[in-house]
Design a protein around this motif. Structure first.
Motif: not given
Ligand SMILES: [Zn+2]
Length: 445
Positions: A244-245, A319-323, A313-317, A208-210
């Motif tokens: 991811a986008g 490092a390098g994620g959405l935040f 479970q979005p890739a928010y938190s 997935g996003t990873k």
């Protein structure tokens, strides 16, 4: 591209790794962090010989040469009617979907086709492992199609309700096996089973996003836009589920800024979710890296129309994620109600003559809202990522016969080891050869 044309870097500890085409995480023990691709080619270079998104292959993590025959790509254009209706002269549309008159040919009518193509191109040549994908619908359709075309063995685990999305014009190759979960199972069960399978020797988690292949594929949306516009847009609008986008647009923008010819400022990420299910928006409002727990999340999920955004479970938190992406770009998160996305979808159909997915309508509605609230400058350049559109055109063009699962599992069958044995039996005589081709049905001696 040779393997050393790119490598991977951990956004948590800066460790670097050669890309073996399979790696999804860093080996060091630390807080969750994404790996990002680093490319030897620092300039934005187009490959005129390659097709589809592989035109941007110098910034795609391909394991070897790819001609990209039949690969999908984004189409960026400036609309007259929509821009007039919104009084935004500098609005550009990055269209992903099925719209033959515009040259858009994503078979699933969404940008998931881009992701599947790049993930397969990243797999090492000679891999004999079976790719495991868990999906609620469009991703399953995109991987089923791409694996069938490239003859890559894969097992797709999806809720039964996702099967209709897989009815494609041409039949699937037997190297693609479908496991449908019905009777009391949901997407979370699909993910659990897929994770368990991926831990089995001979199988491989898609990630997935990873997976940098997925994100860099989504980054080509911005590359296509910049190729067309000639510069980076000021604002970038997209609806997000996994995130991811949004992360991909940020990563591609960093590369474009480093090139130096397209502007020095990262586009502001203007990302949106469908209310009342907007966990990322709720977290970003407090400027917290920790993802907020939404009360009654399940009930909220049941009320949104843009169901592809229902990721818990979005890739928010990490490092390098959405935040981090929102912070670095001075970004905003916007919430859109169902009635607002309905009007936005209607406006797009009336002005452009094509239907859009509810998720794309969320992004357009968020733009309309931000404009009304004075949060965008009407004269600056704006990119709207239409992540899916043209589904009704695709259906008119001819869908396929209904797709049946190779294996159906109910809640009672979901004891993980037992379920895994059942899935393994699907590959009994047809384990893939080192070329990634299934031996069953293939013309091998
Ligand atoms: Zn690390």
């Amino acid at each position: 591209m040779t393997p050393d044309a790119h490598w991977l870097r951990c956004e948590g500890c800066s460790a670097t790794y050669p890309d073996d085409g399979l790696r999804l995480t860093c080996d060091q023990a630390h807080e969750p962090a994404l790996l990002t691709s680093r490319y030897r080619e620092a300039a934005f270079v187009l490959d005129g010989e390659a097709s589809g998104l592989f035109r941007y292959r110098s910034w795609l993590p391909c394991s070897g040469p790819v001609d990209g025959e039949g690969a999908p790509a984004t189409v960026t254009y400036r609309s007259e009617d929509l821009n007039r209706a919104l009084r935004l002269p500098n609005l550009w549309i990055a269209f992903n979907g099925f719209w033959p008159e515009r040259g858009a040919a994503c078979e699933t009518a969404t940008f998931k086709d881009l992701e599947a193509s790049a993930v397969l191109a990243r797999l090492p040549a000679g891999s004999d492992r079976i790719l495991v994908v868990a999906s609620a619908g469009n991703t399953a359709a995109a991987f089923a199609r791409a694996c069938s075309r490239e003859l890559v063995a894969c097992v797709i685990v999806l809720p039964e309700s996702g099967l209709p999305a897989l009815a494609l014009a041409s039949p699937l190759d037997p190297c693609v096996r479908l496991v449908a979960l019905g009777r009391g199972c949901d997407y979370t069960d699909a993910i659990r089973l897929a994770d368990h399978l991926a831990d089995t020797p001979g199988f491989l988690a898609e990630g997935g996003t990873k997976n940098v292949g997925r994100r860099d594929a989504l980054g080509t949306v911005l590359l296509n836009a910049v190729e067309t516009i000639g510069e980076l847009p000021r604002d970038y609008f997209q609806a997000v589920g996994s995130g991811a986008g949004g992360i991909a647009a940020y990563e591609a923008a960093i590369r474009l800024v480093a090139d130096g010819r397209f502007g020095r400022r990262l586009p502001r990420l203007m990302l949106s979710q469908n209310l009342p299910f907007a966990p990322i928006a709720a977290s970003w409002r407090r400027r917290q890296r920790t993802l907020a727990e939404l009360p009654d999340a399940k009930a909220r999920l049941g009320r949104i129309k843009a169901t592809a955004l229902s990721n818990r479970q979005p890739a928010y938190s990490p490092a390098g994620g959405l935040f981090d992406a929102l912070k670095a770009t001075g970004g905003e998160m916007l919430g859109v109600h169902n009635h607002e996305l309905d009007s936005a979808a209607r406006l797009f159909r009336e002005t452009e003559g094509i239907d859009v997915e509810p998720e794309s309508a969320v992004a357009l509605a968020s733009l309309i809202k931000a404009r009304a609230e004075g949060r965008v400058d009407g004269r600056s350049s704006i990119l709207l990522n239409v992540t899916g559109g043209g589904r009704s055109r695709r259906i008119d063009d001819g869908g396929g016969p209904p797709v049946r699962a190779d294996l159906e599992l109910g809640e009672a069958d979901l004891e993980l080891d037992g379920a895994r044995e059942l899935v393994l039996s699907l590959f009994g005589d047809g384990l893939p050869t080192p070329n990634g081709r299934s031996t069953e049905g293939a013309a091998t001696p």
